[in-house]
Design a protein around this motif. Structure first.
Motif, PDB file in Angstrom:
ATOM      1  N   ASP A  59       0.827  -1.209   0.000  1.00 38.88           N
ATOM      2  CA  ASP A  59       0.000   0.000   0.000  1.00 38.88           C
ATOM      3  C   ASP A  59       0.863   1.261   0.000  1.00 38.88           C
ATOM      4  O   ASP A  59       2.022   1.244   0.425  1.00 38.88           O
ATOM      5  N   ILE A  60       0.262   2.358  -0.441  1.00 45.97           N
ATOM      6  CA  ILE A  60       0.854   3.696  -0.370  1.00 45.97           C
ATOM      7  C   ILE A  60      -0.265   4.636   0.065  1.00 45.97           C
ATOM      8  O   ILE A  60      -1.372   4.560  -0.477  1.00 45.97           O
ATOM      9  N   PRO A  61      -0.030   5.533   1.022  1.00 41.68           N
ATOM     10  CA  PRO A  61      -1.058   6.518   1.362  1.00 41.68           C
ATOM     11  C   PRO A  61      -1.519   7.254   0.103  1.00 41.68           C
ATOM     12  O   PRO A  61      -0.705   7.686  -0.717  1.00 41.68           O
ATOM     13  N   LEU A  62      -2.835   7.410  -0.048  1.00 41.85           N
ATOM     14  CA  LEU A  62      -3.404   7.918  -1.292  1.00 41.85           C
ATOM     15  C   LEU A  62      -2.886   9.302  -1.679  1.00 41.85           C
ATOM     16  O   LEU A  62      -2.696   9.594  -2.863  1.00 41.85           O
ATOM     17  N   HIS A  63      -2.676  10.179  -0.687  1.00 44.71           N
ATOM     18  CA  HIS A  63      -2.221  11.521  -1.048  1.00 44.71           C
ATOM     19  C   HIS A  63      -0.793  11.493  -1.606  1.00 44.71           C
ATOM     20  O   HIS A  63      -0.426  12.351  -2.409  1.00 44.71           O
ATOM     21  N   TYR A  64      -0.004  10.480  -1.217  1.00 46.09           N
ATOM     22  CA  TYR A  64       1.321  10.330  -1.808  1.00 46.09           C
ATOM     23  C   TYR A  64       1.221   9.781  -3.231  1.00 46.09           C
ATOM     24  O   TYR A  64       2.030  10.132  -4.104  1.00 46.09           O
TER      25      TYR A  64
END
Length: 309
Positions: A129-134
């Motif tokens: 996963d990656i934080p969406l804002h990133y």
């Protein structure tokens, strides 16, 4: 295509002023509504004000200081060399889109974003996963620079190093450009406030734009009856919940009596003595009117009230 703006000799204040001239990568997630720490209204306020806000806290300091370390770990993990770019990039097709990238990958049509994360946020990087804002930040950089790949590397403090690879996505990038275009040209350029979002900064922006009421002016209230009925319901819920909250606090206080601290396996409660001194403004005004006049400060605001007809 893009133009390059040299950052050589540009201090932090100058860099912050440059960022006001367009939408940057860290703004993208906020405008798209996926940044838990910011929102479109906050970006609107920043881009439309003359104020330069110097942000400096421990998290920002750590992220800045560890950027080189994250880049080094990325090179060690992938074998890819990276270099700094002392430029800000501006899209020639969409001049409102700017990019200030962390690193460019040598010998590859790619860039690198360096992040640090608290161990408390390790779950947001789990299972690829990656934080969406990133994610939106990286695709924004791709849209500006035209590069087909963007890597994002992160050090989870005290836990691990990890990295991800994002590849060009026509549909996503077109949608992102459309959202940013609408925000910049229909709100920032025209000075039109984005739709309210319930945030504190939204209150500040509305107050800034409409800080004074025209005396005795009035308009017909159209289309808000259902929303205001819902507001009344919410106020009723809040009142009931606050009463329940107070009852729980009173029960705990009665249990504690004159003890200052109480604790259990899950909670720590304090009920401490506090001494405070306040100026008696009313008395000063009566007994020392000249002093009150010299130091009294008049503030101007508008009071919002709703009454059921």
């Amino acid at each position: 295509m893009f133009e390059k703006i040299s950052l050589s000799g540009v201090d932090n204040t100058g860099w912050l002023r440059l960022r006001k001239s367009g939408i940057g990568g860290s703004d993208a997630g906020a405008i798209c509504g996926v940044n838990p720490f910011s929102n479109a209204m906050k970006v609107f306020k920043d881009k439309t004000s003359e104020e330069i806000e110097e942000q400096d806290n421990e998290a920002i300091r750590i992220g800045h200081d560890l950027e080189d370390y994250v880049a080094q770990r990325f090179t060690e993990a992938t074998g890819l060399k990276v270099r700094k770019s002392n430029f800000m990039y501006r899209s020639t097709e969409h001049p409102f889109m700017i990019a200030d990238v962390d690193r460019l990958v040598v010998g590859e049509d790619a860039g690198l974003e360096c992040k640090t994360a608290s161990a408390y946020n390790a779950d947001k990087w789990a299972d690829g996963d990656i934080p969406l804002h990133y994610v939106m930040q990286c695709y924004h950089y791709m849209a500006v620079t035209g590069k087909k790949v963007w890597y994002i590397a992160a050090v989870i403090l005290g836990r691990e190093f990890t990295y991800r690879k994002l590849e060009w996505d026509d549909e996503l990038i077109e949608r992102l450009i459309s959202i940013e275009d609408n925000f910049w040209n229909n709100h920032v350029v025209k000075g039109i406030i984005p739709p309210p979002d319930g945030s504190k900064v939204c209150d500040e922006v509305i107050q800034q734009y409409f800080h004074t009421a025209r005396k005795a002016s009035a308009i017909k209230l159209v289309g808000f009856d259902e929303k205001l009925r819902r507001r009344e319901e919410i106020l009723g819920f809040i009142s009931e919940l606050q009463e329940e909250q107070k009852q729980i606090e009173q029960e705990v206080k009665l249990f504690m009596q004159d003890n200052e601290l109480a604790s259990s396996e899950h909670f720590r409660v304090s009920w401490k003595n506090i001494d405070s001194t306040k100026l008696d403004a009313k008395r000063i005004k009566e007994e020392k009117p000249e002093l009150y006049a010299d130091y009294g400060k008049v503030s101007h605001s508008r009071r919002f009230e709703v009454k059921v007809a």
